[in-house]
Motif scaffolding. Structure first.
Motif, PDB file in Angstrom:
ATOM      1  N   THR A  67      -3.107  10.385  -5.112  1.00 41.97           N
ATOM      2  CA  THR A  67      -3.535  11.738  -4.735  1.00 41.97           C
ATOM      3  C   THR A  67      -4.364  11.647  -3.470  1.00 41.97           C
ATOM      4  O   THR A  67      -3.803  11.574  -2.389  1.00 41.97           O
ATOM      5  CB  THR A  67      -4.306  12.413  -5.887  1.00 41.97           C
ATOM      6  N   ASP A  68      -5.666  11.596  -3.599  1.00 42.50           N
ATOM      7  CA  ASP A  68      -6.537  11.586  -2.430  1.00 42.50           C
ATOM      8  C   ASP A  68      -6.784  10.196  -1.854  1.00 42.50           C
ATOM      9  O   ASP A  68      -7.470  10.067  -0.847  1.00 42.50           O
ATOM     10  CB  ASP A  68      -7.883  12.224  -2.784  1.00 42.50           C
ATOM     11  N   ALA A  69      -6.254   9.188  -2.517  1.00 43.01           N
ATOM     12  CA  ALA A  69      -6.483   7.823  -2.044  1.00 43.01           C
ATOM     13  C   ALA A  69      -5.170   7.036  -2.106  1.00 43.01           C
ATOM     14  O   ALA A  69      -4.306   7.327  -2.922  1.00 43.01           O
ATOM     15  CB  ALA A  69      -7.538   7.137  -2.902  1.00 43.01           C
ATOM     16  N   LYS A  70      -5.076   6.058  -1.253  1.00 43.65           N
ATOM     17  CA  LYS A  70      -3.920   5.175  -1.274  1.00 43.65           C
ATOM     18  C   LYS A  70      -3.969   4.333  -2.545  1.00 43.65           C
ATOM     19  O   LYS A  70      -5.017   4.199  -3.173  1.00 43.65           O
ATOM     20  CB  LYS A  70      -3.937   4.256  -0.055  1.00 43.65           C
ATOM     21  N   ASN A  93      -0.880  11.120  -1.657  1.00 44.90           N
ATOM     22  CA  ASN A  93      -0.051  12.252  -2.108  1.00 44.90           C
ATOM     23  C   ASN A  93       1.400  11.872  -2.398  1.00 44.90           C
ATOM     24  O   ASN A  93       2.322  12.582  -2.017  1.00 44.90           O
ATOM     25  CB  ASN A  93      -0.119  13.404  -1.107  1.00 44.90           C
ATOM     26  N   GLN A  94       1.587  10.761  -3.082  1.00 46.54           N
ATOM     27  CA  GLN A  94       2.916  10.302  -3.452  1.00 46.54           C
ATOM     28  C   GLN A  94       3.065  10.299  -4.973  1.00 46.54           C
ATOM     29  O   GLN A  94       2.171   9.837  -5.679  1.00 46.54           O
ATOM     30  CB  GLN A  94       3.175   8.886  -2.933  1.00 46.54           C
ATOM     31  N   THR A  95       4.160  10.829  -5.454  1.00 49.03           N
ATOM     32  CA  THR A  95       4.526  10.723  -6.867  1.00 49.03           C
ATOM     33  C   THR A  95       5.875  10.037  -6.886  1.00 49.03           C
ATOM     34  O   THR A  95       6.899  10.665  -6.622  1.00 49.03           O
ATOM     35  CB  THR A  95       4.595  12.110  -7.538  1.00 49.03           C
ATOM     36  N   THR A 109       0.839  -1.192   0.000  1.00 49.27           N
ATOM     37  CA  THR A 109       0.000   0.000   0.000  1.00 49.27           C
ATOM     38  C   THR A 109       0.873   1.241   0.000  1.00 49.27           C
ATOM     39  O   THR A 109       1.715   1.417   0.885  1.00 49.27           O
ATOM     40  CB  THR A 109      -0.938   0.017   1.223  1.00 49.27           C
ATOM     41  N   ILE A 110       0.664   2.094  -0.993  1.00 47.07           N
ATOM     42  CA  ILE A 110       1.376   3.367  -1.104  1.00 47.07           C
ATOM     43  C   ILE A 110       0.485   4.450  -0.496  1.00 47.07           C
ATOM     44  O   ILE A 110      -0.706   4.520  -0.796  1.00 47.07           O
ATOM     45  CB  ILE A 110       1.688   3.700  -2.583  1.00 47.07           C
TER      46      ILE A 110
END
Length: 117
Positions: free
Chosen positions: A75-78, A33-35, A29-30
């Motif tokens: 963004t707004d979700a894992k 808000n990760q790029t 699970t990431i």
């Protein structure tokens, strides 16, 4: 009958691998808000999600534990991302979070059977 031209594509091989030590991957699970690019060095935060490891993080995410094997943006979700649990990687291909150095990441990952070359 008209002839059609073949489609020409360029193959760009994966540039992360640095040797033949067995590569083990897993789906994790990431966090939100990760790029993350291939080669991003990740830590595991207090909620158990994987995020870019930052040396100044106030939780366990400051400790590098895996390498991102496929690019992912949340963004707004894992999201579910693929990470390397073991293997040899090229240090020049790593995406290292603020406050870490290649040497600090190398030292943290070595006991986990991720070898930075």
């Amino acid at each position: 009958m008209a002839a059609t031209n073949p489609v020409v594509q360029t193959y760009i091989p994966e540039q992360l691998s640095a040797g033949d030590f067995p590569v083990v991957t897993d789906a994790v699970t990431i966090g939100i808000n990760q790029t993350l690019k291939v080669g991003s060095v990740l830590g595991k935060d207090a909620t158990g999600d994987y995020v870019l490891s930052l040396a100044a993080a106030e939780d366990t995410a400051k400790v590098p534990v895996v390498i991102c094997a496929e690019a992912i943006t949340t963004t707004d979700a894992k999201g579910v991302g693929i990470v390397r649990l073991t293997g040899e990687v090229l240090g020049s291909q790593l995406q290292i979070g603020t406050g870490h150095t290649l040497e600090s990441v190398k030292a943290a990952l070595r006991p986990l059977s991720i070898f930075v070359r």
